[in-house]
Design an enzyme around this catalytic site. Sequence first.
Site, short mmCIF file in Angstrom:
data_model
loop_
_atom_site.label_atom_id
_atom_site.label_comp_id
_atom_site.label_asym_id
_atom_site.label_seq_id
_atom_site.Cartn_x
_atom_site.Cartn_y
_atom_site.Cartn_z
N GLU A 20 35.13 40.72 35.38
CA GLU A 20 35.02 40.71 36.85
C GLU A 20 34.98 42.10 37.45
OE1 GLU A 20 37.99 38.14 38.60
OE2 GLU A 20 36.73 36.40 38.24
N GLU B 204 34.62 30.89 34.20
CA GLU B 204 35.98 30.44 34.52
C GLU B 204 35.88 29.37 35.59
OE1 GLU B 204 38.55 33.72 35.57
OE2 GLU B 204 37.82 34.95 33.91
C1 GAL Z 1 39.88 35.57 37.64
C2 GAL Z 1 40.11 36.47 36.44
C3 GAL Z 1 41.04 35.85 35.43
C4 GAL Z 1 42.22 35.26 36.13
C5 GAL Z 1 41.75 34.25 37.13
C6 GAL Z 1 42.86 33.55 37.84
O1 GAL Z 1 39.56 36.31 38.76
O2 GAL Z 1 38.89 36.79 35.81
O3 GAL Z 1 41.45 36.83 34.50
O4 GAL Z 1 42.94 36.27 36.74
O5 GAL Z 1 40.99 34.90 38.09
O6 GAL Z 1 42.37 32.64 38.78
#
Ligand code: GAL
Length: 634
Positions: free
Chosen positions: A144, A315
């Site tokens: 990110e 994610e």
């Molecule tokens: C994203 C990040 C992850 C984790 C996640 C939590 O922004 O890539 O590592 O922190 O959020 O929602």
Amino acid sequence: MKRTLGVCYYPEHWPEPVWSEDATRMAEVGITWVRIGEFAWSRLEAQPGVLTFDWLDRAIEVLGSQGLKVILGTPTATPPRWMVDKHPDMLAVDAQGRPRGFGSRRHYDFSHLGYREECRRIVRLLAERYGKNPHVAAWQTDNEYDCHDTTLSYSPTALKGFQDWLAQRYQSPDALNRAWGNVFWSMEYDEFSQIGLPILTVTESNHPHQLAFRRYSSDQVVAFNKVQVDEIRKHTDAPIAHNYMGRITTFDHWKVGADLDIASWDSYPIGFLSDRIENSDARKLKFLRQGDPDNQAFHHDLYRAVGRGRWWVMEQQPGPVNWAPWNPAPLPGMARLWAWEAFAHGAECVSYFRWRQAPFAQEQMHAGLLRPDSVPAPAYAEAQQVAWELADMPDVQRGKAHVALVFDYESAWAWDVQPQGRDFEFWRLAFAAYRACRRLGLNVDILPPDCADLSGYKLVLAPGLMRLSDPLRAALATFEGIALVGPRTDTKSDELSIPVPLGPDLPDCDVQVVLAESLPPNAKVKLQGGGRFRHWFEHLEGSATVHMSTKDGHPAIMGNDHIRYLAGWPDDDTFDRIIGYHCDILDIPTMTLPDGLRIRDTDTHRFVFNYAPDSQDWNGTSIPAAGVHWEPLE
Ligand code: GAL
């Protein structure tokens, strides 16, 4: 194309005996991909040069032996503590000139060449070791970019890098002075070394100075990413991705994406609804446990384009997150709906974040597919259902769009630097146009600003582009559909000054913006026949045809049969009306969807998603809250 599920996993967080049980359960859920490694630097290299990769070898082997494919993340978003001792000036510096400290993550400055070399080294070591590993089937660079506002850093290193970048771009201080208009307020420079960072000035610093720093900072992200990609490619043909975020415009994703094989993004619909997307309080409450009905689709379409067709959700929110102002749980069914919406937009893989909720550290309140005690959390069964459904589902092809929307990161920087009205923001304007298309039931493709080929599209929307690129202008000159450009499109030079003759410079279309007004939230400009502009209104002149007027007789849309300039920022109903009207002219079928019901057509199916908190009727079929329905297209 076979669509798959994935999950994000942190073997370094769990005792080794648990790994194989986890891998077995992942395979039982129907998971194909497991992303690992992206924060593990302190366990890979606890002291400078002391490398312990054996645990990672074993973790990959355990996952691989269950038939799971590994996405290996490079750990460069989390430099260990010793790194900061070794390179004390690698920390990013905020706009008040304060260094950002160790103790969370992303504490590095993209400009720091020493840190960049450290990243090259660790990535090279990983690529040498795992590039030919049969279980490592994809790579992710860093994690990110820009998360926690980390693209812009005002460090001494950034200052030096910026000065060199300026010297390259402008070649002489004179040329820079002319380009920036530095005669104004006696801001002229004799040497590049005199130019500071555009912060801590008495009042606002010069707009082209700020824009140049935005461009420089974006270029650093591109270069930082490219170093890693080059190292990985020396040792493998596996595809390389980065996981982008929602509503982040601080670096040019088109340019980062050009060096990668897959674009992926991290989709947290409920977290975003809470703090990143404009909605009335009532609407936020209505979609509290579902997320904004259009935000996911917008990013799916954006990143499909950034990935040149290849994209993933790296994610996917599975339950409450930890980081939004408020963190409600999803309605039962949403973890399934979000996945299906991504697949219907062409995602190759949807990967849930994370496998098991961690009982420790910053994200201990963030749900996973498993609870901290390893009992399945609600999303576990939903992921399993998606896996079964995917197994039954014939190929999901991505579907054609008649409508395209041009999205440009430079324009986002331009209007951040010079909003002229407090709420003028490029992303918000582009999203407003996109949402109108969704309410009308349209598929939308997103295009880069230098797009040279508009064939296949009937309607092209290009709101808020600081300037039209030469390739896009040439494509518009022969476009046979209708391009609706504006407001604020092609009204600036490359250096964010006002061009003379005045813009826009549209092919065969005589229209100029002669005056621009910004409006406070409660003000509006009413249009003839109903509807209104808010936020922004431009006064137009020229010999082009007036297609729509304001109530008091100003042109609201001017142009010809193929290109039209929109003089203001329409409110939601008006955007629907204007886009719907042009769809009618172009024979693009539209519908009026109830708030919460959204559709997406693939080549073979129509998918209907119910984001509303209650059931909705779709052509006689009742779709429950959080329900997904699909039917073959005739
Ligand atoms: C994203 C990040 C992850 C984790 C996640 C939590 O922004 O890539 O590592 O922190 O959020 O929602």
